[in-house]
Design a protein around this motif. Structure first.
Motif, PDB file in Angstrom:
ATOM      1  N   TYR A 165      73.018  29.161 -90.527  1.00 30.89           N
ATOM      2  CA  TYR A 165      73.938  28.986 -89.398  1.00 30.89           C
ATOM      3  C   TYR A 165      73.580  29.933 -88.252  1.00 30.89           C
ATOM      4  CZ  TYR A 165      78.121  29.667 -86.570  1.00 30.89           C
ATOM      5  OH  TYR A 165      78.978  29.811 -85.515  1.00 30.89           O
ATOM      6  N   PRO A 209      75.717  24.233 -92.552  1.00 34.93           N
ATOM      7  CA  PRO A 209      75.388  24.752 -91.214  1.00 34.93           C
ATOM      8  C   PRO A 209      75.106  23.651 -90.202  1.00 34.93           C
ATOM      9  CG  PRO A 209      74.244  26.016 -92.905  1.00 34.93           C
ATOM     10  CD  PRO A 209      74.867  24.840 -93.589  1.00 34.93           C
ATOM     11  N   GLN A 210      74.557  22.526 -90.665  1.00 30.52           N
ATOM     12  CA  GLN A 210      74.338  21.403 -89.756  1.00 30.52           C
ATOM     13  C   GLN A 210      75.671  20.884 -89.213  1.00 30.52           C
ATOM     14  OE1 GLN A 210      73.552  17.569 -91.500  1.00 30.52           O
ATOM     15  NE2 GLN A 210      71.956  17.122 -90.005  1.00 30.52           N
ATOM     16  N   GLN A 238      78.393  22.625 -88.892  1.00 34.14           N
ATOM     17  CA  GLN A 238      78.888  23.647 -87.973  1.00 34.14           C
ATOM     18  C   GLN A 238      78.205  23.546 -86.612  1.00 34.14           C
ATOM     19  OE1 GLN A 238      81.387  25.493 -88.540  1.00 34.14           O
ATOM     20  NE2 GLN A 238      81.635  25.579 -90.749  1.00 34.14           N
ATOM     21  N   PHE A 239      76.920  23.240 -86.627  1.00 34.03           N
ATOM     22  CA  PHE A 239      76.189  23.118 -85.368  1.00 34.03           C
ATOM     23  C   PHE A 239      76.734  21.970 -84.531  1.00 34.03           C
ATOM     24  CE2 PHE A 239      72.327  21.315 -83.194  1.00 34.03           C
ATOM     25  CZ  PHE A 239      72.305  22.251 -82.176  1.00 34.03           C
ATOM     26  N   ARG A 247      83.029  30.351 -90.028  1.00 30.47           N
ATOM     27  CA  ARG A 247      82.038  29.831 -89.088  1.00 30.47           C
ATOM     28  C   ARG A 247      82.686  28.902 -88.053  1.00 30.47           C
ATOM     29  NH1 ARG A 247      78.373  30.838 -93.463  1.00 30.47           N
ATOM     30  NH2 ARG A 247      78.847  28.973 -94.685  1.00 30.47           N
ATOM     31  N   ASN A 279      82.366  29.483 -84.033  1.00 30.07           N
ATOM     32  CA  ASN A 279      82.029  28.438 -83.067  1.00 30.07           C
ATOM     33  C   ASN A 279      83.019  28.414 -81.914  1.00 30.07           C
ATOM     34  OD1 ASN A 279      79.859  27.571 -84.634  1.00 30.07           O
ATOM     35  ND2 ASN A 279      81.098  26.094 -85.763  1.00 30.07           N
TER      36      ASN A 279
END
Length: 766
Positions: free
Chosen positions: A465, A567-568, A570-571, A626, A630
């Motif tokens: 992340y 993490p993808q 979250q992105f 996370r 963001n």
């Protein structure tokens, strides 16, 4: 600069790619020969049998029912039919909570998209700022962004107010989701079937004793300090080298099976070369060669096994200690065992299939040093990875390609080719370049010394992340080469960094749109196709499979890779929250990703994935943290962007937002996180009481006996220290086993205490 036409062409290409993957999946999943590839979950549960056993010869391999091909999208509604409670029983809480992350993204972003298109898009579109600037190249997408609003305009108040609305709505949804998942976890733990880890703790940094072995020292310590609850223990052996021998022997056995099958089919003796991968060296009889190699490794394995068993140096100062009740295990795992807080360190034991055995042999004192070294290595990896990423991205655009390959200029100038390059190539180039990163980060996490697969995945997810945040997001929205970016950061005060990044955010909307389509649309469709597992299964089925058991082992159901997929998510959420008030046109592309991913992964966990561990959604606090990061990052960037628009009044109004968001995170952490870290003693006592009432004759010692034995010893009897063998064969202890008592229950506890007092309250002599 990509235009709406370029984006439309890229969307068409990716939609066609995704549709092609779905059609291929629909056809392949209906073929009986592929049934184990697309429904391995049901085979592992023993509720599905191979369709290739009956019918004509052709029907064993090909589905001839044309009607089934007309319903090739039926998997979508089928994936949504199973209720959540039934889904938890079927796949476990980890998988269900992971799928809920996609649903959470939809709950947040769909209302944001509606509000942004109703309020902000008209405000941006009617700004008419870009049209008044001479010699400025812009696209229709830029007209929909905040770039089209004049500097210092009162229109910017709309963006400020809407950002407050976005933040409040997101925090509300996150709070409700945290509360829901906490309740789900507590219900899951209360209703979960008996598992060895519920009764066991991992004890590390056991102090040395000159008069006792590690095993004796552990038993005596817990007999005195947990006399009413201690049941048994298993010391930890450093069997990493032995495990390597076992793995190599298994590979050789696979090759031997392959050549035996080949010999049976062709009736000629196969040959191989003795060099690397069988490509060079002396040519020999393959069956005789691999038979001899297996015998050689078997001898080495036996010698190493004997050494591990008999060498005291192979016993490390760690052990799995089991208790007679969950309550006793909870007390031990969640309390300090000695006045010296650096010894007798206890934590909940991972479930046996979750243990990463290689790291148990790492001395505890080395862990801090390893984590420090990996933190430094990760820092340099993150920032110096910008250089190759910037290079690849420079080649993935018109100017970069023309500079490096000038002879392609006539081809690039063609309108259709130019649209493909600008709307498709940047996203796919970045996706390919980042494909090697997860394995690097997982290796770094292993070096840090985490002892469970779940903790390794959570740690790798955190690294991934941060890497995406710095390189893929921040690194791409800042113009210039990687070194120039780094220099810009170093030469500016920290308060200027949000402004530097914020001014570039609207300019990169088109790039992120192409990335979302490549990675989030076509990439997810490729996930359901499972092309690589399909090919590998048929290769194994052709060359290695001899029995039904071999065919079952050839299946590779896979599992949810939390370290990369979370993490993808979250992105994408970060992109959605950043661009909701900047370039709202990005939101529909992200929403499509969340909808499609939710259906695909729901189907996969129901029919395909077989999770190798179950943590009871222990990863959720990391996910929530996370999400908060963001939100805070987007708030800082919004303040930086508004400051460049001369919004002297509206910009300060955003200052309370990061403070309130961090306070909200602290509140949620204090309110809910304990349910993911500790096990309530009240719940433990309830489960123990119910179990004693329903299973009064349960032999817990027998149930736990081999749970925490190293896998390489599971097939053979592990020789234990003589003192323990004597205790196991003692008539009093045999009576204790029948009555669920530990060894210290049938000895004099008073004598134990006296012995410990004589050995400085820690050591005793049996």
């Amino acid at each position: 600069m990509a235009t709406l036409k370029d984006i439309g062409l890229a969307a068409a290409i990716n939609l066609l790619s995704a549709f092609a993957f779905l059609v291929a999946f629909a056809i392949l999943r209906l073929q009986p020969i592929n049934d184990r590839v697309y429904f391995p979950k049901w085979y592992n549960k023993g509720v599905r049998s191979s369709p290739t056993r009956s019918g004509t010869f052709v029907k064993k391999f090909v589905n001839l029912d044309c009607k089934t091909y007309l319903r090739f999208l039926n998997w979508m509604p089928d994936a949504l039919k199973m209720p959540e409670s039934e889904l938890i029983d079927h796949v476990g809480l980890d998988s269900v909570v992971y799928i809920r992350i996609y649903l959470l993204g939809l709950k947040v972003l769909i209302p944001l998209a509606v509000l942004a298109f109703v309020v902000l898009v008209p405000v941006n579109w009617t700004g008419h700022t870009l049209e008044r600037i001479e010699d400025l190249t812009f696209s229709d997408i830029d007209k929909l962004s905040i770039s089209n609003v004049p500097s210092g305009s009162k229109r910017l108040y709309a963006h400020t107010v809407m950002f407050y609305v976005f933040t409040l709505w997101t925090c509300y949804v996150l709070h409700e989701e945290y509360k829901t998942i906490t309740a789900m976890r507590l219900r899951f733990l209360a209703s979960e079937n008996r598992r060895p880890d519920q009764f066991s703790v991992l004890v590390r940094n056991i102090p040395p004793d000159p008069d006792e072995s590690v095993s004796e020292h552990v038993e005596h310590f817990f007999c005195v300090n947990h006399p009413d609850h201690y049941l048994t223990h298993q010391v930890v052996y450093n069997a990493n080298k032995l495990a390597e021998f076992v793995a190599k022997k298994k590979k050789l056995q696979n090759w031997l099976t392959y050549y035996k099958n080949k010999c049976e089919r062709t009736t000629t003796k196969p040959t191989t070369k003795t060099g690397l991968w069988g490509l060079w060296g002396t040519e020999v009889d393959a069956i005789d060669y691999y038979t001899a190699e297996i015998e050689k490794f078997t001898e080495q394995e036996n010698k190493e096994r004997e050494r591990v068993i008999n060498d005291p140096k192979c016993i490390i100062p760690a052990a799995f200690v089991s208790f007679k009740s969950r309550w006793g295990a909870a007390v031990c795992a969640q309390t300090q065992q000695a006045s010296n807080p650096t010894i007798w360190l206890t934590e909940w034991a991972p479930e046996p299939c979750d243990i990463f055995w290689n790291n148990l042999s790492i001395p505890y004192v080395d862990l801090t040093i390893r984590k420090l070294l990996m933190a430094v290595a990760f820092f340099f990896l993150t920032f110096f990875f910008m250089i190759p990423i910037a290079f690849v991205q420079s080649l993935a655009n018109i100017e970069g390609i023309q500079k490096v390959l000038p002879f392609l200029k006539p081809l690039i100038d063609m309108e259709s080719v130019k649209s493909i390059i600008q709307g498709f190539l940047p996203g796919i180039a970045l996706k390919i370049f980042l494909s090697v990163l997860p394995s690097i980060l997982m290796t770094m996490s292993k070096i840090e010394g985490f002892t469970s697969l779940s903790s390794l995945e959570r740690r790798s997810a955190g690294k991934y992340y941060l890497f995406i945040l710095v390189n893929v997001f921040i690194g791409n929205i800042i113009t210039g080469t990687a070194l120039q970016q780094l220099k810009s950061f170093l030469n500016q005060p920290p308060t200027e960094i949000p402004k530097i990044i914020g001014v570039s955010v609207p300019m990169k909307a088109t790039f992120f749109i192409t990335y979302i389509m490549v990675d989030g649309w076509a990439g997810i469709a490729a996930e359901i196709l499972r092309l690589v597992p399909l090919v590998i299964f048929h290769l194994k089925n052709t060359f290695l499979v001899k029995t039904d058991q071999d065919r079952d082992e050839a299946m590779d159901p896979g599992y949810l890779k939390f370290s990369t997929s979370e993490p993808q998510i979250q992105f994408y959420f970060l992109l959605g929250f950043v661009y909701a008030a900047v370039t709202p046109i990005l939101l529909p592309f992200i929403i499509v990703f969340f909808i499609f991913s939710y259906m695909v992964f729901r189907h996969q966990v129901i029919n395909v994935y077989d999770q190798i561990y179950e943590s009871g959604a222990a990863f959720w606090p990391d996910v929530h943290r996370r999400f908060i990061m963001n939100i805070v990052v987007s708030q800082l960037l919004m303040m930086g962007l508004l400051s460049t628009k001369n919004a002297d009044i509206s910009t300060p109004l955003l200052i309370p937002l990061p403070i309130l968001t961090i306070w909200f995170h602290i509140y949620c952490k204090g309110r809910f996180q304990s349910a993911f870290v500790t096990f309530p003693l009240q719940d433990a006592m309830v489960k123990d009481t119910l179990e004693r009432a329903t299973e009064p004759n349960l032999n817990l010692r027998s149930y736990i006996k081999d749970a925490y034995v190293h896998p390489v010893f599971k097939a053979s009897e592990l020789e234990r220290p003589p003192v323990i063998d004597e205790e196991e064969n003692h008539p009093l202890l045999r009576f204790a086993n029948r009555n669920q008592l530990s060894g210290c229950d049938v000895r004099s506890k008073l004598q134990r205490v006296i012995h410990f007092a004589e050995k400085d309250k820690i050591r005793t002599v049996s």
